[in-house]
Design a protein around this motif. Structure first.
Motif, PDB file in Angstrom:
ATOM      1  N   PHE A  15       3.194  -0.407   8.809  1.00  0.00           N
ATOM      2  CA  PHE A  15       4.645  -0.821   8.448  1.00  0.00           C
ATOM      3  C   PHE A  15       4.854  -0.296   7.091  1.00  0.00           C
ATOM      4  O   PHE A  15       3.988  -0.474   6.204  1.00  0.00           O
ATOM      5  CB  PHE A  15       4.923  -2.280   8.848  1.00  0.00           C
ATOM      6  CG  PHE A  15       4.311  -3.164   8.009  1.00  0.00           C
ATOM      7  CD1 PHE A  15       4.820  -3.639   6.732  1.00  0.00           C
ATOM      8  CD2 PHE A  15       2.966  -3.651   8.478  1.00  0.00           C
ATOM      9  CE1 PHE A  15       4.120  -4.627   6.046  1.00  0.00           C
ATOM     10  CE2 PHE A  15       2.240  -4.871   7.539  1.00  0.00           C
ATOM     11  CZ  PHE A  15       3.130  -5.175   6.438  1.00  0.00           C
ATOM     12  N   ASP A  16       6.273  -0.406   6.958  1.00  0.00           N
ATOM     13  CA  ASP A  16       6.881  -0.425   5.532  1.00  0.00           C
ATOM     14  C   ASP A  16       7.237  -1.802   5.073  1.00  0.00           C
ATOM     15  O   ASP A  16       6.701  -2.279   4.156  1.00  0.00           O
ATOM     16  CB  ASP A  16       7.833   0.659   5.334  1.00  0.00           C
ATOM     17  CG  ASP A  16       7.320   2.186   5.425  1.00  0.00           C
ATOM     18  OD1 ASP A  16       6.273   2.282   5.276  1.00  0.00           O
ATOM     19  OD2 ASP A  16       8.206   2.881   5.860  1.00  0.00           O
TER      20      ASP A  16
ATOM     21  N   ASN B 294       1.015  -1.038  -0.026  1.00  0.00           N
ATOM     22  CA  ASN B 294      -0.055  -0.083   0.054  1.00  0.00           C
ATOM     23  C   ASN B 294       0.767   1.139  -0.030  1.00  0.00           C
ATOM     24  O   ASN B 294       0.585   2.372  -0.233  1.00  0.00           O
ATOM     25  CB  ASN B 294      -0.948  -0.062   1.445  1.00  0.00           C
ATOM     26  CG  ASN B 294      -2.012  -0.937   1.304  1.00  0.00           C
ATOM     27  OD1 ASN B 294      -2.739  -1.438   0.185  1.00  0.00           O
ATOM     28  ND2 ASN B 294      -1.826  -2.038   2.377  1.00  0.00           N
ATOM     29  N   LYS B 295       2.114   1.236   0.472  1.00  0.00           N
ATOM     30  CA  LYS B 295       3.391   2.301   0.326  1.00  0.00           C
ATOM     31  C   LYS B 295       3.569   2.450  -1.112  1.00  0.00           C
ATOM     32  O   LYS B 295       3.956   1.661  -1.781  1.00  0.00           O
ATOM     33  CB  LYS B 295       4.203   1.931   1.380  1.00  0.00           C
ATOM     34  CG  LYS B 295       3.757   1.434   2.574  1.00  0.00           C
ATOM     35  CD  LYS B 295       3.429   2.670   3.651  1.00  0.00           C
ATOM     36  CE  LYS B 295       2.899   2.448   5.157  1.00  0.00           C
ATOM     37  NZ  LYS B 295       2.586   3.345   5.796  1.00  0.00           N
TER      38      LYS B 295
ATOM     39  N   LYS C 283       5.896   0.111  -4.312  1.00  0.00           N
ATOM     40  CA  LYS C 283       4.853  -0.586  -5.461  1.00  0.00           C
ATOM     41  C   LYS C 283       5.772  -0.690  -6.633  1.00  0.00           C
ATOM     42  O   LYS C 283       5.214  -1.356  -7.524  1.00  0.00           O
ATOM     43  CB  LYS C 283       3.784   0.481  -5.796  1.00  0.00           C
ATOM     44  CG  LYS C 283       2.685   0.599  -4.805  1.00  0.00           C
ATOM     45  CD  LYS C 283       1.439   1.761  -5.068  1.00  0.00           C
ATOM     46  CE  LYS C 283       0.582   1.791  -4.088  1.00  0.00           C
ATOM     47  NZ  LYS C 283      -0.456   2.520  -4.395  1.00  0.00           N
ATOM     48  N   ASP C 284       6.953   0.030  -6.693  1.00  0.00           N
ATOM     49  CA  ASP C 284       7.829  -0.286  -7.776  1.00  0.00           C
ATOM     50  C   ASP C 284       8.487  -1.738  -7.509  1.00  0.00           C
ATOM     51  O   ASP C 284       9.499  -1.647  -6.683  1.00  0.00           O
ATOM     52  CB  ASP C 284       8.686   0.670  -7.822  1.00  0.00           C
ATOM     53  CG  ASP C 284       9.606   0.655  -9.260  1.00  0.00           C
ATOM     54  OD1 ASP C 284      10.281  -0.640  -9.677  1.00  0.00           O
ATOM     55  OD2 ASP C 284       9.682   1.793  -9.929  1.00  0.00           O
ATOM     56  N   ASN C 285       8.349  -2.611  -8.483  1.00  0.00           N
ATOM     57  CA  ASN C 285       8.981  -3.997  -8.209  1.00  0.00           C
ATOM     58  C   ASN C 285      10.710  -3.895  -8.270  1.00  0.00           C
ATOM     59  O   ASN C 285      11.274  -4.475  -7.650  1.00  0.00           O
ATOM     60  CB  ASN C 285       8.655  -4.771  -9.423  1.00  0.00           C
ATOM     61  CG  ASN C 285       9.120  -6.173  -9.086  1.00  0.00           C
ATOM     62  OD1 ASN C 285       9.735  -6.690  -7.990  1.00  0.00           O
ATOM     63  ND2 ASN C 285       8.869  -7.395  -9.994  1.00  0.00           N
ATOM     64  N   ARG C 286      11.062  -2.864  -9.051  1.00  0.00           N
ATOM     65  CA  ARG C 286      12.703  -2.599  -9.118  1.00  0.00           C
ATOM     66  C   ARG C 286      13.183  -2.239  -7.672  1.00  0.00           C
ATOM     67  O   ARG C 286      14.294  -2.799  -7.242  1.00  0.00           O
ATOM     68  CB  ARG C 286      13.062  -1.714 -10.044  1.00  0.00           C
ATOM     69  CG  ARG C 286      12.595  -2.026 -11.646  1.00  0.00           C
ATOM     70  CD  ARG C 286      12.812  -0.857 -12.287  1.00  0.00           C
ATOM     71  NE  ARG C 286      11.686   0.000 -12.267  1.00  0.00           N
ATOM     72  CZ  ARG C 286      11.733   1.294 -12.892  1.00  0.00           C
ATOM     73  NH1 ARG C 286      12.394   1.464 -13.982  1.00  0.00           N
ATOM     74  NH2 ARG C 286      10.888   2.442 -12.489  1.00  0.00           N
TER      75      ARG C 286
END
Length: 533
Positions: free
Chosen positions: A428-429, A293-294, A298-301
């Motif tokens: 949390f992150d 959700n952060k 969200k960027d897979n890289r």
């Protein structure tokens, strides 16, 4: 003269034997155990913590249970029948099985408990385990009523379960704490408070709660109403709720504690030499999960870069130091495939021995994502519990990510119950997590990340992944099932939804005097036959 010597010797032996017997009786009564701090809940249906399950499995008993060799045997059920296609189980309950207040245990207790477990109002985070039962999934999704669950009390001592499809591990599920019976009248009267006091914590197991001192201890004493009471060895189990590892170690060394999980790892080699460290192989994965959700995650890289920046070989050799394996994937060793071991057949998704190459790729990925050398990257919060090994690993990970990617990680520590609540609330992150096998099938691990799983705290979602999990959950052909699960794990790892750290081994402090503890690969240790020499 010879006869008198024999008589005198016999008398001396009798005195010695009597004195040893008296000593044994006075010292065998109580086993003192330190596993973890205050639990979030001790409700068998609602608890999700593996260590709390150890308290529960001594106070309650399922239809089946494990013997000293971890084979499934009858528990509250003395026997069972399975129909020809493997979808209907008929359990025959023991007529002398009782609750600890003396009331008879009946099939209706299991009907109530299992309906409660799938009732959406209960908000049971382990409800997905019940989805093998007819209509359970539709009930969990509020499409059917709890009365439509495939369970039935044929009479007081006959409990029938109808499954959606043959489930090879169903008898293992029946031995798992979320399937243990609870009392309808008690819960109706006391609500969520029922598990907090000895007077209302009514179970059907070998022990009953006699004291519940918050943040101090949980005391269980032998349940004289238990059907197999005469074969239970200890009279009393005292579970200390203490997390401080040095105090735990001091207790074992001075023999005021007999069994402990938390202890300082920095001097583990000397403790091994003292003969008090017991290492148990378990099928479990220690990993970090991302909160998707952060926005930044969200960027897979970015997720992959963070994962590749971690030196797993260093963690197992220099921090955990108990024979653990660095994890390049999710499902651990020790889980069956169609042939052989699922992990061995699946290989590694992260080459854990190629750390320098991993760092180079991580830096490249981070630059491609728009953060060369970590420039302008926000601080990440890493949620952990206040267990020493969690802290030590987090410190190392924090340093690795800073050194390799120039990203700052803030370690957020919480006491155990608070840590769990923050994770449930998705506060949390990145968060640490440890998952033990509850039964020997890869689905036990992989269904955690299905989009609608109540344990999917990081909000991972991939429709193709969901489809593979559905195939693995419903198909009768094990070849098809296992291929689907390998495909699902490939997707999970390619999406970098988690950071696998290592495959777990349990290191415990055990007094040399403590014998008869039963260990299993789930980390659910049993003290029914434990005694002090």
């Amino acid at each position: 003269m010879f006869k008198k010597i024999i008589t005198a010797n016999l008398l001396m032996l009798l005195i010695i034997f009597t004195s040893c017997t008296k000593k044994e009786i006075t010292t065998n009564n109580e086993i003192i155990i330190n596993l973890a701090p205050e639990p979030l809940t001790m409700d068998p249906t609602l608890n999700t913590d593996n260590l709390t399950m150890i308290y529960i499995l001594h106070a309650f008993e399922g239809l089946t249970k494990k013997d000293a060799n971890n084979k499934i045997i009858g528990g509250a059920a003395k026997s069972w029948d399975i129909n020809d296609d493997g979808t209907v189980y008929t359990f025959h309950l023991r007529t002398n099985a009782k609750w600890n207040d003396g009331k008879n245990l009946t099939a209706k207790d299991f009907v109530y408990t299992w309906r409660r477990a799938v009732d959406p109002k209960t908000a049971n985070k382990y409800s997905f385990y019940f989805e093998v039962i007819k209509n359970a999934k539709d009930i969990i999704e509020s499409k059917k009523t709890i009365e439509e669950l495939g369970v039935k009390a044929i009479d007081d001592y006959t409990f029938e379960v109808t499954l959606n499809y043959p489930t090879a591990y169903f008898l293992e599920l029946a031995a798992y704490p979320p399937f243990y019976p609870v009392r309808e009248d008690i819960i109706n009267k006391y609500g969520d408070e029922w598990s907090l006091k000895p007077a209302t914590y009514i179970g059907n197991g070998a022990f009953k709660m006699t004291e519940r001192n918050t943040d101090k201890n949980i005391i269980l004493e032998r349940n004289t109403n238990y059907w197999n009471n005469q074969n239970i060895k200890p009279d009393k189990l005292t579970f200390l709720l203490m997390e401080e590892p040095n105090t735990s170690l001091a207790g074992v060394l001075e023999e005021s504690i007999h069994f402990a999980k938390p202890f300082p790892r920095n001097n583990i080699e000397s403790l091994k030499q003292k003969g008090i460290v017991h290492i148990v192989p378990v099928a479990a994965s220690y990993y970090y999960r991302f909160n998707l959700n952060k926005e930044i995650l969200k960027d897979n890289r970015i997720r992959k870069a963070l994962s590749l920046a971690i030196d797993r070989e260093y963690i197992v050799k220099s921090i955990t130091k108990c024979g653990e394996s660095p994890a390049g994937s999710f499902v651990p060793f020790g889980i069956n495939d169609v042939y052989g071991d699922f992990r061995e057949n699946g290989g590694e998704h992260i080459k854990t021995k190629e750390y320098q190459n991993n760092i180079a790729e991580a830096k490249k990925l981070l630059a491609e994502a728009g953060y060369p050398d970590g420039k302008n990257f926000p601080v990440l919060d890493l949620l952990i519990a206040t267990r020493e090994f969690d802290i030590n690993i987090a410190d190392a990970v924090q340093s690795m990510i800073k050194e390799n990617l120039n990203i700052d990680v803030r370690i957020v520590k919480h006491e155990w119950a608070s840590y769990l609540q923050n994770m449930y609330d998705k506060n949390f992150d990145i968060a640490v997590y440890l998952w033990y096998a509850d039964y020997n099938d890869p689905i036990n691990f992989l269904n955690l990340f299905k989009s609608d799983s109540p344990n999917n705290y990081g909000s991972y979602s991939n429709n193709t992944y969901n489809q593979y999990i559905d195939i693995a959950s419903t198909n009768k052909d094990n070849n098809i099932r296992m291929k689907a699960m390998h495909d699902a794990e490939n997707i999970l790892m390619n999406d970098n939804a988690i950071i696998p750290i290592y495959f777990y081994s349990e290191a415990l402090l055990v007094s040399p005097k403590l014998k008869g503890v039963e260990y299993d690969s789930q980390g659910l240790y049993r003290f029914f036959n434990a005694y002090l020499e």
